[in-house]
Motif scaffolding. Structure first.
Motif, PDB file in Angstrom:
ATOM      1  N   ILE A   1      -4.272   0.220  -3.961  1.00  7.98           N
ATOM      2  CA  ILE A   1      -5.627   0.443  -3.439  1.00  7.98           C
ATOM      3  C   ILE A   1      -6.192  -0.857  -2.875  1.00  7.98           C
ATOM      4  CG2 ILE A   1      -8.015   0.964  -4.104  1.00  7.98           C
ATOM      5  CD1 ILE A   1      -6.752   2.995  -6.136  1.00  7.98           C
ATOM      6  N   ASN A   2      -6.018  -1.940  -3.614  1.00  7.51           N
ATOM      7  CA  ASN A   2      -6.511  -3.236  -3.134  1.00  7.51           C
ATOM      8  C   ASN A   2      -5.834  -3.641  -1.829  1.00  7.51           C
ATOM      9  OD1 ASN A   2      -8.386  -3.610  -5.175  1.00  7.51           O
ATOM     10  ND2 ASN A   2      -6.941  -4.655  -6.502  1.00  7.51           N
TER      11      ASN A   2
ATOM     12  N   ALA B   1       0.823  -1.213   0.000  1.00 12.00           N
ATOM     13  CA  ALA B   1       0.000   0.000   0.000  1.00 12.00           C
ATOM     14  C   ALA B   1       0.858   1.264   0.000  1.00 12.00           C
ATOM     15  CB  ALA B   1      -0.939  -0.006   1.216  1.00 12.00           C
TER      16      ALA B   1
ATOM     17  N   GLU C   1     -12.554   6.292   3.750  1.00  9.89           N
ATOM     18  CA  GLU C   1     -13.293   5.933   2.542  1.00  9.89           C
ATOM     19  C   GLU C   1     -13.152   7.013   1.472  1.00  9.89           C
ATOM     20  OE1 GLU C   1     -17.367   4.929   3.369  1.00  9.89           O
ATOM     21  OE2 GLU C   1     -16.772   3.583   4.991  1.00  9.89           O
TER      22      GLU C   1
ATOM     23  N   VAL D   1      -8.065   8.501  -4.280  1.00  4.61           N
ATOM     24  CA  VAL D   1      -6.952   7.779  -4.899  1.00  4.61           C
ATOM     25  C   VAL D   1      -7.435   7.000  -6.115  1.00  4.61           C
ATOM     26  CG1 VAL D   1      -5.245   5.955  -4.530  1.00  4.61           C
ATOM     27  CG2 VAL D   1      -5.598   7.684  -2.781  1.00  4.61           C
ATOM     28  N   LYS D   2      -8.623   6.396  -6.012  1.00  3.44           N
ATOM     29  CA  LYS D   2      -9.191   5.677  -7.163  1.00  3.44           C
ATOM     30  C   LYS D   2      -9.410   6.630  -8.335  1.00  3.44           C
ATOM     31  CE  LYS D   2     -11.849   1.958  -5.030  1.00  3.44           C
ATOM     32  NZ  LYS D   2     -13.207   1.469  -4.788  1.00  3.44           N
TER      33      LYS D   2
ATOM     34  N   GLN E   1     -10.693   9.161   1.210  1.00  2.00           N
ATOM     35  CA  GLN E   1      -9.307   9.160   0.727  1.00  2.00           C
ATOM     36  C   GLN E   1      -9.120   8.064  -0.324  1.00  2.00           C
ATOM     37  OE1 GLN E   1      -7.325   8.794   4.522  1.00  2.00           O
ATOM     38  NE2 GLN E   1      -6.880  10.978   4.618  1.00  2.00           N
ATOM     39  N   ILE E   2      -9.705   6.913  -0.086  1.00  2.00           N
ATOM     40  CA  ILE E   2      -9.609   5.816  -1.051  1.00  2.00           C
ATOM     41  C   ILE E   2     -10.314   6.204  -2.341  1.00  2.00           C
ATOM     42  CG2 ILE E   2     -10.381   3.458  -1.546  1.00  2.00           C
ATOM     43  CD1 ILE E   2      -9.864   2.825   1.407  1.00  2.00           C
ATOM     44  N   ARG E   3     -11.483   6.810  -2.218  1.00  2.00           N
ATOM     45  CA  ARG E   3     -12.229   7.267  -3.397  1.00  2.00           C
ATOM     46  C   ARG E   3     -11.400   8.249  -4.213  1.00  2.00           C
ATOM     47  NH1 ARG E   3     -16.096  11.433  -3.654  1.00  2.00           N
ATOM     48  NH2 ARG E   3     -17.324  11.250  -5.521  1.00  2.00           N
TER      49      ARG E   3
ATOM     50  N   THR F   1      -4.671  -1.596   0.389  1.00  2.00           N
ATOM     51  CA  THR F   1      -5.245  -0.722   1.412  1.00  2.00           C
ATOM     52  C   THR F   1      -6.610  -1.227   1.847  1.00  2.00           C
ATOM     53  OG1 THR F   1      -4.054   1.160   0.471  1.00  2.00           O
ATOM     54  CG2 THR F   1      -5.906   1.661   1.934  1.00  2.00           C
ATOM     55  N   LYS F   2      -7.426  -1.642   0.874  1.00  2.99           N
ATOM     56  CA  LYS F   2      -8.752  -2.182   1.206  1.00  2.99           C
ATOM     57  C   LYS F   2      -8.626  -3.424   2.084  1.00  2.99           C
ATOM     58  CE  LYS F   2     -11.351  -0.893  -2.930  1.00  2.99           C
ATOM     59  NZ  LYS F   2     -12.001  -1.465  -4.129  1.00  2.99           N
TER      60      LYS F   2
END
Length: 170
Positions: free
Chosen positions: A108-109, A79, A126, A132-133, A128-130, A111-112
């Protein structure tokens, strides 16, 4: 109480653990080639030798199996982009190997996967992940446009998937 193995029996057992072949293990341990097949088979039925082999196999297996801490550390390195992988690249001079960090989608995966282990993660993570995606999608679209020979600026339209209005209210 089990008796101690003779040096020859221990050598047989250690060789058997490595190869899984009783006959060859008996020969390597110093038993006669003529009797190696029967001695190897017989040794595998002796309780002390069987017990020694089982104990050593459990030790070997436990070292090969990743524990939870090790898995978490690996996911964290991925990550963060610290884990490198070797890739083979074709060049004019032939093939070359190089190392690179994981791509954004892999990060990302990872991190998930890490966040699944923390059930109380918050909405900020959530978002922050959005973000980055979205950045990964933009980078991918730009790379596609360059690959396809289109040098124009890329416009990407995103559809809001959350339920907040433009002021951030639910």
């Amino acid at each position: 109480m089990s008796k101690k193995l003779t040096p020859k029996q221990k050598k047989f057992a250690d060789n058997y653990i490595e190869s899984g072949n009783a006959t060859q293990s008996a020969i390597k341990a110093g038993y006669s080639r003529k009797t190696a097949k029967s001695v190897g088979s017989e040794n595998l039925t002796k309780p002390d030798i069987k017990s020694y082999i089982e104990k050593k196999m459990k030790e070997v297996e436990s070292h090969k199996i990743m524990d939870a801490k090790e898995a978490m550390e690996l996911l964290t390195r991925i990550a963060r982009g610290e884990e490198k992988e070797t890739v083979i690249v074709g060049t004019a001079d032939g093939l070359e190997s190089t190392t690179k960090e994981a791509d954004l989608k892999t990060r990302i995966n990872a991190t998930k996967e890490l966040l699944k282990r923390y059930p109380d993660n918050d909405k900020l993570v959530e978002q922050q992940i959005r973000k980055v995606k979205a950045e990964a999608d933009i980078a991918e679209a730009q790379a596609d446009s360059i690959t396809n020979g289109v040098n124009d600026n890329v416009t990407i339209n995103f559809i809001r998937t959350d339920r907040r209005d433009k002021h951030g209210n639910d």
